[in-house]
Design a protein around this motif. Structure first.
Motif, PDB file in Angstrom:
ATOM      1  N   CYS A   1       6.249   0.198   3.587  1.00 24.45           N
ATOM      2  CA  CYS A   1       6.899   1.281   2.824  1.00 24.45           C
ATOM      3  C   CYS A   1       7.771   2.319   3.717  1.00 24.45           C
ATOM      4  CB  CYS A   1       6.015   2.106   1.926  1.00 24.45           C
ATOM      5  SG  CYS A   1       5.139   1.251   0.698  1.00 24.45           S
ATOM      6  N   LEU A   2       8.617   2.969   3.310  1.00 27.70           N
ATOM      7  CA  LEU A   2       9.585   4.014   3.836  1.00 27.70           C
ATOM      8  C   LEU A   2       8.717   5.345   3.800  1.00 27.70           C
ATOM      9  CD1 LEU A   2      12.988   2.924   2.608  1.00 27.70           C
ATOM     10  CD2 LEU A   2      11.685   2.178   4.779  1.00 27.70           C
ATOM     11  N   ARG A   3       8.573   5.871   4.734  1.00 29.13           N
ATOM     12  CA  ARG A   3       7.778   7.250   4.692  1.00 29.13           C
ATOM     13  C   ARG A   3       8.348   8.672   5.091  1.00 29.13           C
ATOM     14  NH1 ARG A   3       2.887   6.714   7.831  1.00 29.13           N
ATOM     15  NH2 ARG A   3       4.207   5.614   9.577  1.00 29.13           N
ATOM     16  N   LEU A   4       8.272   9.540   4.434  1.00 26.96           N
ATOM     17  CA  LEU A   4       8.640  10.879   4.559  1.00 26.96           C
ATOM     18  C   LEU A   4       7.559  11.539   5.390  1.00 26.96           C
ATOM     19  CD1 LEU A   4      11.286  12.621   3.989  1.00 26.96           C
ATOM     20  CD2 LEU A   4       9.728  13.751   2.337  1.00 26.96           C
ATOM     21  N   ALA A   5       8.180  12.307   6.775  1.00 26.58           N
ATOM     22  CA  ALA A   5       7.024  12.743   7.739  1.00 26.58           C
ATOM     23  C   ALA A   5       6.768  14.091   7.255  1.00 26.58           C
ATOM     24  CB  ALA A   5       8.080  12.814   9.035  1.00 26.58           C
ATOM     25  N   LEU A   6       6.188  14.281   6.129  1.00 24.35           N
ATOM     26  CA  LEU A   6       5.169  15.204   5.712  1.00 24.35           C
ATOM     27  C   LEU A   6       4.008  14.986   5.527  1.00 24.35           C
ATOM     28  CD1 LEU A   6       7.879  16.894   2.826  1.00 24.35           C
ATOM     29  CD2 LEU A   6       7.244  17.703   5.392  1.00 24.35           C
ATOM     30  N   PRO A   7       3.013  15.756   5.627  1.00 20.27           N
ATOM     31  CA  PRO A   7       1.448  15.216   5.613  1.00 20.27           C
ATOM     32  C   PRO A   7       1.158  14.720   4.252  1.00 20.27           C
ATOM     33  CG  PRO A   7       1.661  17.428   6.713  1.00 20.27           C
ATOM     34  CD  PRO A   7       2.931  17.014   6.317  1.00 20.27           C
ATOM     35  N   ALA A   8       1.954  15.226   3.595  1.00 18.68           N
ATOM     36  CA  ALA A   8       1.225  14.764   1.692  1.00 18.68           C
ATOM     37  C   ALA A   8       2.021  13.546   1.423  1.00 18.68           C
ATOM     38  CB  ALA A   8       1.496  15.850   0.754  1.00 18.68           C
ATOM     39  N   PHE A   9       3.279  13.258   1.858  1.00 15.75           N
ATOM     40  CA  PHE A   9       4.021  12.042   1.763  1.00 15.75           C
ATOM     41  C   PHE A   9       3.600  10.711   2.356  1.00 15.75           C
ATOM     42  CE2 PHE A   9       5.888  15.649  -0.416  1.00 15.75           C
ATOM     43  CZ  PHE A   9       6.733  14.960  -1.348  1.00 15.75           C
ATOM     44  N   ARG A  10       3.014  10.851   3.551  1.00 15.25           N
ATOM     45  CA  ARG A  10       3.321   9.755   4.563  1.00 15.25           C
ATOM     46  C   ARG A  10       2.213   8.679   4.397  1.00 15.25           C
ATOM     47  NH1 ARG A  10       3.486  12.917  10.171  1.00 15.25           N
ATOM     48  NH2 ARG A  10       3.606  10.877  10.918  1.00 15.25           N
ATOM     49  N   ASP A  11       0.957   9.022   4.014  1.00 15.05           N
ATOM     50  CA  ASP A  11      -0.166   7.965   4.080  1.00 15.05           C
ATOM     51  C   ASP A  11      -0.592   7.475   2.767  1.00 15.05           C
ATOM     52  OD1 ASP A  11      -1.466  10.472   3.305  1.00 15.05           O
ATOM     53  OD2 ASP A  11      -2.573  10.427   5.346  1.00 15.05           O
TER      54      ASP A  11
ATOM     55  N   GLY B   1      11.987  -7.361  -1.516  1.00 18.39           N
ATOM     56  CA  GLY B   1      11.082  -8.139  -2.522  1.00 18.39           C
ATOM     57  C   GLY B   1      11.755  -8.956  -3.624  1.00 18.39           C
ATOM     58  N   ASP B   2      11.369  -9.070  -4.803  1.00 20.25           N
ATOM     59  CA  ASP B   2      11.574  -9.774  -5.668  1.00 20.25           C
ATOM     60  C   ASP B   2      12.921  -9.043  -6.572  1.00 20.25           C
ATOM     61  OD1 ASP B   2      10.043 -11.871  -5.244  1.00 20.25           O
ATOM     62  OD2 ASP B   2       8.423 -10.954  -6.708  1.00 20.25           O
ATOM     63  N   GLY B   3      12.934  -7.949  -6.347  1.00 12.14           N
ATOM     64  CA  GLY B   3      14.057  -6.955  -7.024  1.00 12.14           C
ATOM     65  C   GLY B   3      13.621  -6.742  -8.283  1.00 12.14           C
TER      66      GLY B   3
ATOM     67  N   ILE C   1      -0.583   3.949   1.664  1.00 15.14           N
ATOM     68  CA  ILE C   1       0.900   3.365   2.250  1.00 15.14           C
ATOM     69  C   ILE C   1       0.816   3.396   3.555  1.00 15.14           C
ATOM     70  CG2 ILE C   1       1.784   3.879  -0.112  1.00 15.14           C
ATOM     71  CD1 ILE C   1       3.443   6.083   1.627  1.00 15.14           C
ATOM     72  N   ASP C   2       1.568   2.312   4.231  1.00 15.11           N
ATOM     73  CA  ASP C   2       1.929   2.485   5.536  1.00 15.11           C
ATOM     74  C   ASP C   2       3.207   1.717   5.789  1.00 15.11           C
ATOM     75  OD1 ASP C   2       1.578   2.428   8.263  1.00 15.11           O
ATOM     76  OD2 ASP C   2       0.025   0.885   8.277  1.00 15.11           O
ATOM     77  N   GLY C   3       3.713   1.921   6.968  1.00 15.97           N
ATOM     78  CA  GLY C   3       5.051   1.314   7.237  1.00 15.97           C
ATOM     79  C   GLY C   3       5.491   1.744   8.716  1.00 15.97           C
ATOM     80  N   ASP C   4       6.516   0.868   9.421  1.00 21.96           N
ATOM     81  CA  ASP C   4       6.819   1.374  10.669  1.00 21.96           C
ATOM     82  C   ASP C   4       8.231   2.247  10.636  1.00 21.96           C
ATOM     83  OD1 ASP C   4       8.471  -0.646   9.422  1.00 21.96           O
ATOM     84  OD2 ASP C   4       8.591  -1.978  11.109  1.00 21.96           O
ATOM     85  N   LEU C   5       8.719   2.650   9.459  1.00 20.77           N
ATOM     86  CA  LEU C   5       9.799   3.525   9.478  1.00 20.77           C
ATOM     87  C   LEU C   5       9.465   4.950   8.855  1.00 20.77           C
ATOM     88  CD1 LEU C   5      12.541   1.250   8.233  1.00 20.77           C
ATOM     89  CD2 LEU C   5      12.437   2.241  10.488  1.00 20.77           C
ATOM     90  N   LEU C   6       9.607   5.927   9.654  1.00 22.17           N
ATOM     91  CA  LEU C   6       9.137   7.432   9.361  1.00 22.17           C
ATOM     92  C   LEU C   6      10.634   8.227   9.448  1.00 22.17           C
ATOM     93  CD1 LEU C   6       6.511   8.884   8.451  1.00 22.17           C
ATOM     94  CD2 LEU C   6       6.367   9.631  10.804  1.00 22.17           C
ATOM     95  N   PHE C   7      10.776   9.011   8.311  1.00 21.30           N
ATOM     96  CA  PHE C   7      12.023   9.897   8.262  1.00 21.30           C
ATOM     97  C   PHE C   7      11.332  11.329   7.947  1.00 21.30           C
ATOM     98  CE2 PHE C   7      12.628   5.559   6.503  1.00 21.30           C
ATOM     99  CZ  PHE C   7      13.809   5.397   7.296  1.00 21.30           C
TER     100      PHE C   7
ATOM    101  N   GLU D   1      18.771   6.786   2.073  1.00 22.64           N
ATOM    102  CA  GLU D   1      19.849   5.861   2.436  1.00 22.64           C
ATOM    103  C   GLU D   1      19.116   4.567   2.920  1.00 22.64           C
ATOM    104  OE1 GLU D   1      23.147   5.961   2.345  1.00 22.64           O
ATOM    105  OE2 GLU D   1      23.163   7.821   1.486  1.00 22.64           O
ATOM    106  N   ALA D   2      17.923   4.736   3.492  1.00 22.40           N
ATOM    107  CA  ALA D   2      16.930   3.645   4.032  1.00 22.40           C
ATOM    108  C   ALA D   2      16.785   2.696   2.756  1.00 22.40           C
ATOM    109  CB  ALA D   2      16.090   4.031   4.802  1.00 22.40           C
ATOM    110  N   ALA D   3      16.306   3.442   1.713  1.00 26.12           N
ATOM    111  CA  ALA D   3      16.072   2.716   0.429  1.00 26.12           C
ATOM    112  C   ALA D   3      17.176   1.786  -0.039  1.00 26.12           C
ATOM    113  CB  ALA D   3      15.467   3.638  -0.453  1.00 26.12           C
ATOM    114  N   LEU D   4      18.082   2.523  -0.236  1.00 28.16           N
ATOM    115  CA  LEU D   4      19.525   1.812  -0.310  1.00 28.16           C
ATOM    116  C   LEU D   4      19.731   0.721   0.045  1.00 28.16           C
ATOM    117  CD1 LEU D   4      21.976   4.726  -1.404  1.00 28.16           C
ATOM    118  CD2 LEU D   4      20.648   3.148  -3.136  1.00 28.16           C
ATOM    119  N   MET D   5      19.350   0.762   1.635  1.00 26.30           N
ATOM    120  CA  MET D   5      19.761  -0.606   2.626  1.00 26.30           C
ATOM    121  C   MET D   5      18.690  -1.604   2.242  1.00 26.30           C
ATOM    122  SD  MET D   5      20.610   1.706   6.001  1.00 26.30           S
ATOM    123  CE  MET D   5      20.440   0.265   6.843  1.00 26.30           C
ATOM    124  N   GLY D   6      17.688  -1.512   1.413  1.00 28.43           N
ATOM    125  CA  GLY D   6      16.825  -2.435   1.020  1.00 28.43           C
ATOM    126  C   GLY D   6      15.703  -2.622   2.131  1.00 28.43           C
ATOM    127  N   LEU D   7      15.471  -1.433   3.061  1.00 30.65           N
ATOM    128  CA  LEU D   7      14.442  -1.495   3.954  1.00 30.65           C
ATOM    129  C   LEU D   7      13.047  -1.356   3.761  1.00 30.65           C
ATOM    130  CD1 LEU D   7      16.267   0.532   6.705  1.00 30.65           C
ATOM    131  CD2 LEU D   7      16.228  -1.994   6.606  1.00 30.65           C
TER     132      LEU D   7
END
Length: 309
Positions: free
Chosen positions: A188-198, A171-173, A214-220, A228-234
């Motif tokens: 968004c980057l989402r953690l694959a836990l029910p309380a964290f992912r949506d 984004g704009d940083g 929140i939504d996003g196509d990357l789930l961890f 690490e994905a956040a650090l990569m700017g994803l």
């Protein structure tokens, strides 16, 4: 009666399996079976009913082992107490924590702990699975949760806080300026836990709480790979302050909502230390509890642990 043999039969009662006890001790199941049979022969009655599918205590066995288990624990406690008085904390300490918390918060402190307590050997079990502390012979566990319940002794290690953050390249940083709609529309980057992912919770200075979808196509499945994905700017991620404090300080990550409190489930969450309930706390566990509290309690406030010796 041989004390070591009694410890074996107590373990069999706890784990419900000769094979499980054998794996934990690094011996053959036949050795465990022979040990139990020898104790039964000396007692004159069966401790366990054995079938091809099930192992369960007899009525006499359950009554006997309930009393013997307490005696064995007292004998071990007396030994630990005598050793602690003469040579300080000693023995094997099995400590478990999540992979991310273990790697970021506990592992950097190990050199200082070893320098203070050289007679304590460490078995560090870093896993995101919730282990059965009694069955796995865990001396001390660190768990992250709003609260904990059960039969274990529990003490709070430190409060935990979460931030919505991203790399400057996303984004704009420069944050979101409080624009929650931008966050809701972001990948968004989402953690694959029910309380964290949506959805994430955001609380402003007035105390108003907003549930942001929140939504996003990357789930961890791992907090470390999410980080690490956040650090990569994803994309933006909801991450604990104990994991990202140094990155926020150096600018590797940007706090997107610095004027808000952020959470997944509840705003009041903590890291807890748990250990089996015993009348006597072994010296090795006591010094570990005191050490972690001293070094990590400030992390709940500043986000930066003391790692010096």
């Amino acid at each position: 009666m041989d004390i070591e043999a009694l410890k074996v039969v107590v373990e069999v009662l706890s784990r419900g399996s000769f094979a499980e006890v054998a794996r934990g001790r690094g011996v053959e199941p036949s050795w465990v079976s022979r040990t139990v049979a020898a104790v039964e022969a000396e007692l004159g009655f069966r401790l366990f009913q054995r079938t091809t599918r099930r192992l369960s205590p007899t009525e006499l066995g359950a009554s006997y082992l309930a009393k013997v288990g307490a005696l064995v624990a007292d004998l071990e406690a007396a030994r630990d107490e005598a050793l602690a008085a003469s040579v300080g904390a000693t023995g094997l300490l099995r400590l478990t924590a999540s992979v991310a918390f273990g790697a970021r918060c506990i592992l950097p402190l190990i050199p200082a702990f070893r320098a203070l307590h050289p007679a304590v050997r460490l078995d560090l079990v870093f896993t995101d699975d919730t282990l059965d502390i009694v069955a796995e012979k865990i001396d001390l566990a660190v768990r992250l949760a709003p609260e904990v319940s059960g039969d274990l002794v529990c003490t709070r290690l430190m409060p935990t806080r979460y931030r919505v953050c991203a790399a400057p390249s996303w984004g704009d940083g420069d944050g979101l300026g409080g624009d929650l709609a931008r966050l809701a529309s972001a990948r968004c980057l989402r953690l694959a836990l029910p309380a964290f992912r949506d959805r994430w919770l955001v609380r402003d200075a007035t105390g108003t709480v907003t549930e942001v979808p929140i939504d996003g196509d990357l789930l961890f499945t791992s907090a470390l790979t999410l980080y690490e994905a956040a650090l990569m700017g994803l994309g933006p991620a909801l991450l604990p302050l104990w994991l990202i404090a140094d990155d926020l300080a150096t600018g590797r990550l940007v706090d997107l909502l610095p004027e808000h409190d952020c959470a997944a489930t509840q705003f009041d969450t903590s890291a807890w230390m748990l250990y089996p309930s015993r009348a006597y706390l072994p010296a090795k566990t006591r010094v570990a509890i005191d050490f972690l509290r001293e070094r990590l309690a400030p992390l709940g406030v500043t986000g930066s642990a003391r790692r010096d010796g």
